[in-house]
Design a protein around this motif. Structure first.
Motif, PDB file in Angstrom:
ATOM      1  N   GLN A 131      -7.818  -4.566   4.027  1.00 38.96           N
ATOM      2  CA  GLN A 131      -6.988  -4.750   2.841  1.00 38.96           C
ATOM      3  C   GLN A 131      -7.603  -4.016   1.650  1.00 38.96           C
ATOM      4  OE1 GLN A 131      -6.190  -8.845   1.952  1.00 38.96           O
ATOM      5  NE2 GLN A 131      -5.075  -8.367   0.097  1.00 38.96           N
ATOM      6  N   PRO A 179       4.124  -4.253  15.008  1.00 45.21           N
ATOM      7  CA  PRO A 179       4.793  -4.938  13.890  1.00 45.21           C
ATOM      8  C   PRO A 179       3.818  -5.359  12.783  1.00 45.21           C
ATOM      9  CG  PRO A 179       5.685  -5.712  15.966  1.00 45.21           C
ATOM     10  CD  PRO A 179       4.492  -4.859  16.304  1.00 45.21           C
ATOM     11  N   ALA A 180       2.649  -5.831  13.158  1.00 47.51           N
ATOM     12  CA  ALA A 180       1.645  -6.229  12.160  1.00 47.51           C
ATOM     13  C   ALA A 180       1.069  -5.005  11.447  1.00 47.51           C
ATOM     14  CB  ALA A 180       0.535  -7.040  12.820  1.00 47.51           C
ATOM     15  N   ASP A 219       2.644  -2.120  10.988  1.00 50.50           N
ATOM     16  CA  ASP A 219       3.725  -1.651  10.125  1.00 50.50           C
ATOM     17  C   ASP A 219       3.795  -2.492   8.849  1.00 50.50           C
ATOM     18  OD1 ASP A 219       6.076  -0.270   9.316  1.00 50.50           O
ATOM     19  OD2 ASP A 219       7.326  -1.788  10.290  1.00 50.50           O
ATOM     20  N   LYS A 220       3.680  -3.786   8.980  1.00 52.55           N
ATOM     21  CA  LYS A 220       3.707  -4.693   7.820  1.00 52.55           C
ATOM     22  C   LYS A 220       2.525  -4.411   6.895  1.00 52.55           C
ATOM     23  CE  LYS A 220       3.800  -9.595   6.643  1.00 52.55           C
ATOM     24  NZ  LYS A 220       3.785 -10.968   7.190  1.00 52.55           N
ATOM     25  N   PHE A 221       1.343  -4.244   7.475  1.00 49.14           N
ATOM     26  CA  PHE A 221       0.148  -3.942   6.681  1.00 49.14           C
ATOM     27  C   PHE A 221       0.332  -2.640   5.911  1.00 49.14           C
ATOM     28  CE2 PHE A 221      -3.800  -1.521   6.329  1.00 49.14           C
ATOM     29  CZ  PHE A 221      -4.556  -2.385   5.548  1.00 49.14           C
ATOM     30  N   GLY A 264       3.061  -1.208   5.042  1.00 47.52           N
ATOM     31  CA  GLY A 264       4.070  -1.418   4.013  1.00 47.52           C
ATOM     32  C   GLY A 264       3.487  -2.066   2.770  1.00 47.52           C
ATOM     33  N   LYS A 265       2.575  -3.003   2.950  1.00 48.55           N
ATOM     34  CA  LYS A 265       1.928  -3.650   1.808  1.00 48.55           C
ATOM     35  C   LYS A 265       0.992  -2.686   1.087  1.00 48.55           C
ATOM     36  CE  LYS A 265       2.052  -8.416   3.412  1.00 48.55           C
ATOM     37  NZ  LYS A 265       1.256  -9.558   3.860  1.00 48.55           N
ATOM     38  N   TRP A 283       5.291   4.553   2.620  1.00 46.93           N
ATOM     39  CA  TRP A 283       5.324   4.258   4.042  1.00 46.93           C
ATOM     40  C   TRP A 283       6.771   4.188   4.549  1.00 46.93           C
ATOM     41  CZ3 TRP A 283       2.765   4.834   8.254  1.00 46.93           C
ATOM     42  CH2 TRP A 283       3.029   4.071   9.384  1.00 46.93           C
TER      43      TRP A 283
END
Length: 135
Positions: free
Chosen positions: A82, A112-113, A115-117, A119-120, A126
């Motif tokens: 992060q 999926p995780a 991609d989500k990361f 995106g954040k 992204w």
């Protein structure tokens, strides 16, 4: 090839124009966790040779900051990764390269995780990239 990655590599200087982490004194340099690039989707990409490591004698192979973050993302260590964009990399010139390398994980079970990361971390950059390359 055996190499140092993850939080250890983020706390060492590399050849990139990136910040990495800045908590070097908080790292236990006597208990290193080496990775093996043999079965990695990225092979030896981003691994720098003949690097020194605090409190260790000799020269070692060490991931640059991008590779270290890719390794963390690939195994789902998102809390450690992060701040990838704004704290560790801090240089937009590497964004296309990072996106290209991350997209190589699209067939992994934790996509999926990932991609989500991403995106954040990268928000609309992204989203636009995924549309452009049809991810």
């Amino acid at each position: 090839m055996k190499y140092l990655s993850g939080i250890f590599a983020l706390n060492l200087m590399c050849d990139l124009d990136t910040f990495g982490d800045w908590h070097t004194s908080a790292i236990d340099w006597k208990n290193l966790n080496f990775w093996d690039s043999t079965d990695s989707i990225w092979g030896d990409y981003g691994i720098e040779q003949n690097r020194t490591i605090p409190e260790n004698k000799g020269k070692f192979n060490v991931a640059n900051h991008i590779r270290a973050l890719l390794d963390l993302i690939s195994i789902g260590y998102f809390p450690t990764a992060q701040g990838m964009r704004d704290n560790f990399i801090c240089n937009d010139k590497y964004t296309p390269e990072i996106f290209s390398k991350v997209s190589m994980l699209k067939n992994s079970e934790n996509w999926p995780a990932i991609d989500k990361f991403m995106g954040k971390e990268y928000m609309m950059q992204w989203v636009r990239y995924k549309k452009e390359v049809e991810l």
